[in-house]
Design a protein around this motif. Structure first.
Motif, short mmCIF file in Angstrom:
data_model
loop_
_atom_site.label_atom_id
_atom_site.label_comp_id
_atom_site.label_asym_id
_atom_site.label_seq_id
_atom_site.Cartn_x
_atom_site.Cartn_y
_atom_site.Cartn_z
N LEU A 95 0.86 -1.17 0.00
CA LEU A 95 0.00 0.00 0.00
C LEU A 95 0.91 1.23 0.00
O LEU A 95 2.11 1.12 0.28
CB LEU A 95 -0.90 0.00 1.24
N ILE A 96 0.35 2.39 -0.28
CA ILE A 96 1.19 3.58 -0.40
C ILE A 96 1.89 3.89 0.92
O ILE A 96 1.29 3.89 1.99
CB ILE A 96 0.34 4.78 -0.87
N HIS A 97 3.22 4.06 0.84
CA HIS A 97 4.09 4.38 1.97
C HIS A 97 4.15 3.30 3.04
O HIS A 97 4.72 3.51 4.09
CB HIS A 97 3.70 5.70 2.63
N GLN A 98 3.57 2.15 2.77
CA GLN A 98 3.58 1.06 3.73
C GLN A 98 4.68 0.04 3.39
O GLN A 98 5.29 0.14 2.31
CB GLN A 98 2.21 0.39 3.77
N PRO A 99 4.97 -0.89 4.29
CA PRO A 99 6.04 -1.86 4.01
C PRO A 99 5.84 -2.59 2.70
O PRO A 99 4.72 -2.94 2.33
CB PRO A 99 5.95 -2.83 5.19
N GLN A 100 6.95 -2.84 2.04
CA GLN A 100 6.89 -3.64 0.83
C GLN A 100 7.06 -5.11 1.19
O GLN A 100 7.89 -5.47 2.02
CB GLN A 100 7.97 -3.19 -0.16
N HIS A 101 6.27 -5.93 0.52
CA HIS A 101 6.34 -7.38 0.71
C HIS A 101 6.94 -7.98 -0.55
O HIS A 101 6.43 -7.75 -1.64
CB HIS A 101 4.95 -7.94 0.98
N PHE A 102 8.00 -8.76 -0.36
CA PHE A 102 8.76 -9.27 -1.49
C PHE A 102 8.43 -10.72 -1.79
O PHE A 102 8.14 -11.52 -0.88
CB PHE A 102 10.26 -9.16 -1.20
N GLY A 103 8.53 -11.06 -3.06
CA GLY A 103 8.52 -12.45 -3.46
C GLY A 103 9.89 -13.07 -3.22
O GLY A 103 10.84 -12.40 -2.81
N GLU B 40 17.19 -15.64 0.61
CA GLU B 40 15.79 -15.36 0.93
C GLU B 40 15.40 -13.95 0.45
O GLU B 40 16.23 -13.14 0.09
CB GLU B 40 15.55 -15.49 2.43
N ALA B 41 14.11 -13.68 0.53
CA ALA B 41 13.61 -12.35 0.16
C ALA B 41 13.86 -11.36 1.30
O ALA B 41 13.92 -11.75 2.47
CB ALA B 41 12.11 -12.43 -0.13
N PRO B 42 13.99 -10.08 0.99
CA PRO B 42 14.07 -9.07 2.06
C PRO B 42 12.80 -9.08 2.90
O PRO B 42 11.70 -9.27 2.38
CB PRO B 42 14.21 -7.74 1.29
N VAL B 43 12.98 -8.86 4.20
CA VAL B 43 11.85 -8.85 5.12
C VAL B 43 11.83 -7.51 5.84
O VAL B 43 12.86 -7.04 6.33
CB VAL B 43 11.97 -10.01 6.14
N PHE B 44 10.65 -6.92 5.91
CA PHE B 44 10.49 -5.62 6.55
C PHE B 44 10.78 -5.69 8.04
O PHE B 44 10.35 -6.63 8.73
CB PHE B 44 9.05 -5.14 6.31
N LEU B 45 11.52 -4.70 8.56
CA LEU B 45 11.78 -4.59 10.00
C LEU B 45 10.97 -3.47 10.64
O LEU B 45 10.24 -3.69 11.60
CB LEU B 45 13.28 -4.35 10.25
N MET B 46 11.13 -2.25 10.12
CA MET B 46 10.40 -1.13 10.69
C MET B 46 10.43 0.09 9.79
O MET B 46 11.26 0.20 8.90
CB MET B 46 10.98 -0.75 12.06
#
Lengths: 111, 112
Positions: A95-103, B40-46
């Motif tokens: 979502l905009i400005h939210q965390p990116q989720h990666f494949g 692995e894929a990058p994972v969000f921390l904060m």
């Protein structure tokens, strides 16, 4: 949990071939991204899309194009693959400005 | 223009502390931190959204100094599971709402 699925983990293609990398997300995110990852260079943005059929160039768009016909799917196209496009390709959504989720990434080798 | 991360690499023994910095020459709107383990894929921390804001969970925390256009990631009492490459990503003030620009990464290795 958000799931971003890339169609292949490993792919080997020949120079000059047209290559399609597919990415699907299941969280109704507006934004989708394609990155290229090379040792020592970090994550470099190729293209992104903020809505269906909307796309913008990132930092390294040359030699690539993208397609987003449906909200959940974002495709990266190498029109005529070259050896310098051998790399790890990562798709992400957010979502905009939210965390990116990666494949999990696609390791592409061009021979 | 990519934010600059320092150091490029750091080696720790379990239990030691580390600081990773992320600096920008442009005004920042927010900073994201991610960790990528090998293969692995990058994972969000904060995310840090406001100048001076500090966030954290467990023994990993971060700060954002808006005046210096810099964010720092603090890893205390490091564990083996902290090993990986840490990336900062930045949204620039007045820039695109969609484009997150990543640094080149910091490779953290924690040894027993």
């Amino acid at each position: 949990d958000v799931k971003v699925t890339q169609s292949s983990r490993y792919l080997v293609k020949r120079t000059g071939e047209k290559v399609f990398l597919e990415c699907v997300q299941d969280m109704d995110h507006e934004n989708m991204f394609w990155y290229r990852q090379d040792p020592g260079l970090g994550l470099r943005l190729i293209y992104f899309s903020y809505d269906v059929k909307m796309k913008e160039k990132g930092d390294i768009p040359e030699g690539y194009s993208v397609s987003r016909e449906k909200k959940e799917r974002f495709s990266l196209i190498l029109e005529s693959a070259s050896t310098n496009q051998t790399s790890m390709y990562l798709c992400a959504s957010s979502l905009i400005h939210q965390p990116q989720h990666f494949g999990d990434g696609t390791r592409l080798s061009i021979l | 223009q990519q934010p600059v991360q320092s150091p490029q690499a750091v080696i720790l023994r379990e239990g030691e502390d580390a600081v990773i910095n992320c600096s920008s020459s442009k005004a920042l709107y927010s900073v994201h931190w991610y960790r990528q383990k090998h293969g692995e894929a990058p994972v969000f921390l904060m995310i840090l959204l406001k100048g001076g804001e500090q966030k954290g969970h467990d023994k990993i925390s971060a700060s954002f100094n808006e005046k210096k256009q810099q964010s720092s990631l603090y890893l205390t009492a490091s564990q083996l599971s902290y090993s990986g490459t840490y990336f900062c990503g930045t949204y620039y003030s007045g820039g695109s709402n969609y484009k997150l620009t990543f640094g080149k990464g910091t490779l953290l290795t924690v040894n027993p």
